[in-house]
Write a protein that holds these residues in place. Structure first.
Motif, PDB file in Angstrom:
ATOM      1  N   PHE A 163      39.979  34.255  41.280  1.00 33.95           N
ATOM      2  CA  PHE A 163      40.676  35.350  40.624  1.00 33.95           C
ATOM      3  C   PHE A 163      41.345  34.919  39.323  1.00 33.95           C
ATOM      4  O   PHE A 163      41.784  35.767  38.553  1.00 33.95           O
ATOM      5  N   LEU A 196      36.010  50.600  42.029  1.00 29.09           N
ATOM      6  CA  LEU A 196      37.262  49.931  42.375  1.00 29.09           C
ATOM      7  C   LEU A 196      37.717  50.343  43.775  1.00 29.09           C
ATOM      8  O   LEU A 196      37.461  51.453  44.230  1.00 29.09           O
ATOM      9  N   MET A 202      44.385  45.202  47.739  1.00 25.83           N
ATOM     10  CA  MET A 202      43.441  44.954  46.646  1.00 25.83           C
ATOM     11  C   MET A 202      43.124  46.221  45.862  1.00 25.83           C
ATOM     12  O   MET A 202      42.108  46.307  45.193  1.00 25.83           O
ATOM     13  N   ASN A 204      42.619  48.972  43.154  1.00 21.21           N
ATOM     14  CA  ASN A 204      42.262  48.898  41.731  1.00 21.21           C
ATOM     15  C   ASN A 204      41.618  47.573  41.342  1.00 21.21           C
ATOM     16  O   ASN A 204      41.584  47.219  40.162  1.00 21.21           O
ATOM     17  N   THR A 205      41.087  46.848  42.321  1.00 27.38           N
ATOM     18  CA  THR A 205      40.239  45.688  42.025  1.00 27.38           C
ATOM     19  C   THR A 205      38.809  46.055  42.403  1.00 27.38           C
ATOM     20  O   THR A 205      38.587  46.926  43.253  1.00 27.38           O
ATOM     21  N   MET A 211      31.718  42.680  40.945  1.00 28.29           N
ATOM     22  CA  MET A 211      32.575  41.615  40.423  1.00 28.29           C
ATOM     23  C   MET A 211      32.021  40.963  39.156  1.00 28.29           C
ATOM     24  O   MET A 211      32.754  40.379  38.372  1.00 28.29           O
ATOM     25  N   GLU A 215      37.056  40.601  35.943  1.00 30.19           N
ATOM     26  CA  GLU A 215      37.788  39.407  36.354  1.00 30.19           C
ATOM     27  C   GLU A 215      39.083  39.880  36.988  1.00 30.19           C
ATOM     28  O   GLU A 215      39.771  40.755  36.445  1.00 30.19           O
ATOM     29  N   VAL A 216      39.414  39.346  38.148  1.00 23.81           N
ATOM     30  CA  VAL A 216      40.642  39.708  38.838  1.00 23.81           C
ATOM     31  C   VAL A 216      41.544  38.494  38.880  1.00 23.81           C
ATOM     32  O   VAL A 216      41.135  37.410  39.298  1.00 23.81           O
ATOM     33  N   TYR A 232      47.459  41.663  42.261  1.00 28.57           N
ATOM     34  CA  TYR A 232      46.191  41.419  41.589  1.00 28.57           C
ATOM     35  C   TYR A 232      46.035  42.367  40.407  1.00 28.57           C
ATOM     36  O   TYR A 232      46.358  43.548  40.501  1.00 28.57           O
ATOM     37  N   THR A 233      45.556  41.826  39.293  1.00 29.92           N
ATOM     38  CA  THR A 233      45.336  42.617  38.082  1.00 29.92           C
ATOM     39  C   THR A 233      43.874  42.517  37.677  1.00 29.92           C
ATOM     40  O   THR A 233      43.318  41.415  37.624  1.00 29.92           O
ATOM     41  N   THR A 234      43.255  43.656  37.401  1.00 28.92           N
ATOM     42  CA  THR A 234      41.839  43.700  37.044  1.00 28.92           C
ATOM     43  C   THR A 234      41.662  43.695  35.535  1.00 28.92           C
ATOM     44  O   THR A 234      42.312  44.460  34.818  1.00 28.92           O
TER      45      THR A 234
END
Length: 262
Positions: A163, A196, A202, A204-205, A211, A215-216, A232-234
């Motif tokens: 991630f 998503l 998780m 909005n990932t 994938m 990138e997460v 986690y940020t996408t």
């Protein structure tokens, strides 16, 4: 602070604000003042039911200063999105004051959404090359700053390695601007189209099958009670921009316009 009988032209920006990322939020302090309940009691409801609230996204806690007769002090407030705010109101006993503020809160979010929807759409074809260069420079600056911050908060567990692998990605907010839409709208449509994940830790990932376009990054943070959690940020890889464009049915956009050197 709040009108008991709000009129249609009321400015609800005192109740709902837009974050730099485009999300509409309110706070536990605003709700405490609107319902005339002590802020400590409102904040306790959020903390005691945090797992419920986080089904609708991570609750951010911020420490903000405020003035008292004895000088400046600090207090913790909860920053709440629309779903958080509505859930919090359902946990409160219905009094005349609370019922009135519930209506104000709904109108505040609705009014702000209407204002944002009425703004002129972002037209990528009208961007000058200089403006595009500045946009890309800002995006790169943001990416580098996030990478530096991620190095400070790099997860200890090997499970998080995938991630946080640096790959030259763009924030969802930047991609939304490239497409001429709001960030919240972009997240919602990608959830609706099965790109998503719609809920849970998780949220909005991307699903594993998508994938390759994203990138997460994982971020560890410590809550005021000392408990450590991970959010986690996408981010979107360069090839993911065109994938999103095709998935949502937009016309062609080239965010990498050539910039003349002379």
């Amino acid at each position: 602070m709040f009108n008991q009988e709000p009129d249609p032209d009321n400015d609800y920006t005192m109740i709902v604000r837009q974050t730099p990322e485009g999300e509409l939020t309110t706070t536990s302090l605003v709700i405490a003042e609107g319902t005339k309940i002590q802020h400590a009691s409102v904040l306790r409801v959020v903390r005691d039911n945090e797992e419920d609230f986080e089904e609708f996204g991570r609750v951010r806690f911020e420490i903000r200063p405020f003035e008292t007769a004895g000088g400046t002090q600090n207090r913790t407030i909860a920053v709440l999105n629309r779903e958080h705010a509505m859930l919090l109101m359902t946990y409160m006993r219905n009094t005349a004051v609370i019922r009135q503020f519930k209506k104000q809160l709904v109108k505040a979010f609705t009014d702000m959404e209407r204002r944002l929807a009425a703004r002129p759409a972002f037209d990528p074809s009208q961007i000058t090359r200089l403006e595009m260069a500045q946009m890309l420079l800002n995006a790169e600056t943001e990416r580098l700053a996030l990478e530096a911050e991620n190095k400070k908060m790099q997860p200890k567990a090997d499970a998080y390695d995938s991630f946080i692998d640096a790959s030259g990605s763009y924030s969802m907010g930047v991609v939304a601007k490239m497409l001429g839409v709001g960030q919240n709208w972009l997240f919602r449509e990608l959830r609706n189209r099965g790109v998503l994940i719609p809920r849970g830790a998780m949220r909005n990932t991307p699903y594993q099958r998508h994938m390759g376009y994203f990138e997460v990054k994982a971020h560890r943070y410590e809550q005021p009670n000392g408990e450590e959690k991970v959010s986690y940020t996408t981010y979107v890889l360069p090839k993911g921009i065109d994938f999103i464009r095709r998935t949502l049915g937009f016309t062609r956009i080239d965010p990498m316009l050539p910039i003349p050197m002379n």
